[in-house]
Scaffold this active site. Sequence first.
Site, PDB file in Angstrom:
ATOM      1  N   LEU A  60     -76.043 -44.132  13.228  1.00 19.15           N
ATOM      2  CA  LEU A  60     -75.184 -43.916  14.365  1.00 19.15           C
ATOM      3  C   LEU A  60     -73.905 -44.974  14.048  1.00 19.15           C
ATOM      4  O   LEU A  60     -72.902 -44.681  14.863  1.00 19.15           O
ATOM      5  CB  LEU A  60     -75.674 -44.040  15.688  1.00 19.15           C
ATOM      6  CG  LEU A  60     -76.801 -42.884  16.441  1.00 19.15           C
ATOM      7  CD1 LEU A  60     -77.174 -43.154  17.590  1.00 19.15           C
ATOM      8  CD2 LEU A  60     -75.839 -41.580  16.172  1.00 19.15           C
ATOM      9  N   ASP A 302     -81.666 -38.576   7.720  1.00 23.62           N
ATOM     10  CA  ASP A 302     -81.031 -39.720   7.113  1.00 23.62           C
ATOM     11  C   ASP A 302     -79.539 -39.293   7.363  1.00 23.62           C
ATOM     12  O   ASP A 302     -78.657 -39.801   6.264  1.00 23.62           O
ATOM     13  CB  ASP A 302     -81.296 -39.778   5.610  1.00 23.62           C
ATOM     14  CG  ASP A 302     -80.863 -41.251   5.003  1.00 23.62           C
ATOM     15  OD1 ASP A 302     -80.293 -41.943   5.921  1.00 23.62           O
ATOM     16  OD2 ASP A 302     -81.053 -41.308   3.681  1.00 23.62           O
TER      17      ASP A 302
HETATM   18  O1  DOR Z   1     -77.910 -42.790   1.235  1.00 22.54           O
HETATM   19  C1  DOR Z   1     -78.004 -43.610   2.146  1.00 22.54           C
HETATM   20  N1  DOR Z   1     -77.152 -44.170   3.099  1.00 22.54           N
HETATM   21  N2  DOR Z   1     -79.288 -44.319   2.380  1.00 22.54           N
HETATM   22  C2  DOR Z   1     -79.668 -45.400   3.047  1.00 22.54           C
HETATM   23  O2  DOR Z   1     -80.889 -45.944   2.977  1.00 22.54           O
HETATM   24  C3  DOR Z   1     -78.790 -45.941   4.030  1.00 22.54           C
HETATM   25  C4  DOR Z   1     -77.721 -44.860   4.071  1.00 22.54           C
HETATM   26  C5  DOR Z   1     -76.474 -45.385   4.896  1.00 22.54           C
HETATM   27  O3  DOR Z   1     -76.510 -46.423   5.840  1.00 22.54           O
HETATM   28  O4  DOR Z   1     -75.544 -45.051   4.592  1.00 22.54           O
END
Ligand code: DOR
Length: 429
Positions: A60, A302
Site C-alpha cells: 500500500l 503482490d
Molecule cells: O517485485 C516486487 N516488488 N517484489 C517484492 O518482493 C517487493 C515488491 C515491491 O515492494 O515493490
Amino acid sequence: MSEFVIRGGEVVDASGRRTADVLVRDGVVAEVGAGLEAADVLDAAGAIVTPGFVDLHTHLREPGDEDAETIETGSRAAALGGYTAVVAMPNTRPPLDDPTVVRAVLAIGTEALCEVVSSGCITRGRAGEALAPMGELHALGVRVFTDDGSCVMSAGLMRRALEYSRGLPGAVVAQHAEDDSMCAGGSMHEGAVSSRLGIPGRPGEAEAIIVARDIRLAALTGARVHFLHLSTAASVDLVRAAKRDGVPVTCEVAPHHFTLTDEACATFDPAFKVHPPLRGAADVEAVRAGLADGTIDAIATDHAPHTPETKERPFEEAPPGMLGLETAAALALTELVEPGILTLEQALAALSWNPARIAGIDDRHGRTVAPGAPANLCVLDPAATWTVDPMALASRAHNTPYAGRTLRGRVRHTVLRGERVVLDGRATR
Ligand code: DOR
C-alpha cells in the site's frame, strides 16, 4: 437500519453453490433464499455472489511512498477488484516493525474501502539481523509476519522467529524466498532469455533453496510457514511433498506467475520486472498444476505500485513490481477457470476463504454466506469482458503488465461490512 437485497445471483462459497437472494441488514447477512424482498435492490442477475476476496500480499506504500499509492487509493483498487480485506506488506518507510507505525496504518485503514490488515516485520528494519518486537505487534492484531521484499537469509534467525511465533496464537511467518547471494544484481529470470538479452539473472534455484530450508525449519519448530509468491516448479514440488509429510506450510502464487513468462522481458519494458521474476513456460505450467491439485493455497496479488518516474527507467534500474488488485480475479477466471484448469469454486477458494484462513481473519472474511455472517461480499459477473487500461485503474500508479489485454470477469458490486463500496463497477467513495 440499513437493508438491501442482492437479487438473482448464484451464491458460491465454501459450502457449494446455489441460486439465492441475499438479504443484508445492518452489516450482516440476514437471510439467504428465494424471493427475498427489500426496498433497496442490488442486481446480481447472471452474476456470482461470493465472499469478498482476501489479498495476502498488497503493497500500500503508506507511509513513505504515497506518490505511488496510499491506503485510500490502494483500498479503492482492492474494492474494485472484489477484495474486502488486504494484508498490507511491511516494506513501507518506515517499515511495519514498530507498534507506532502499525497503529498508524490500522488507524488510517479504518476509513479505507476494504479492511486493511497490517502485517508486521520479522526483523527490525527488515534488515535480517534482530527480531522485530513480534509480541507487541501481535498484541495489535498482527498475525502475518514477513520481511517481504527481502528474504530472511539467516537460518538461525528464521528458526528463532518460528520458535517465537509458536507462542503467538494465529501467527504465521511468511517468507520471501529468494536467496540474496544468488540474486544480487539480477533483474530477470536466469535462463536462455536472460542470456539472449544480456540481462543478469535471478535463478529459480535461489527460491527453491530457501523453500527447502524453511520447510525443514517448519518441521523442526512445528511453527507455521507461509511462502509468498512462489514461482518455480521446484518450489511447488517441495511444498507438495512437505504437505504430504504433514509439515505446517502454506503458499501463494501471484497472477503474473501463472499468466506471463520471461519472454515478456524481451520488450525491455520494466512493467514486466518483478521479484521473484517471471519464469519459463514449464514453471508457469507447474504453478497452474499446483493450483489445480491444491498444493497452492492462495492467489495473492503482490500488488506493487511504482511511480512512472521510477518505473520508466531502463529495465535494470527500474524497481521490481506490478499492479495486481484490479486484475487478479479476472485473470484467474480468464486464464484458469475458462480453460478448465480450475473450477470456479477452486478459484474463489484461492481468492477468498483460503487466504482468509491463512491470515486469521476467517471470522469475518471468506465465510459461508449464511445468516449472521458479516456482509463482506463480492458480486462478480463472470461473462463480462473488459480491456485493461492502465490510466483507468484506481491505483495511483499505472504499472500493470496487462495493458491492452482483454479479460473476462468483472466485479459488479463489493460490499464491506454491509456498505456498498462498489456499485455497478464504480467505487462509491
Ligand atoms: O517485485 C516486487 N516488488 N517484489 C517484492 O518482493 C517487493 C515488491 C515491491 O515492494 O515493490
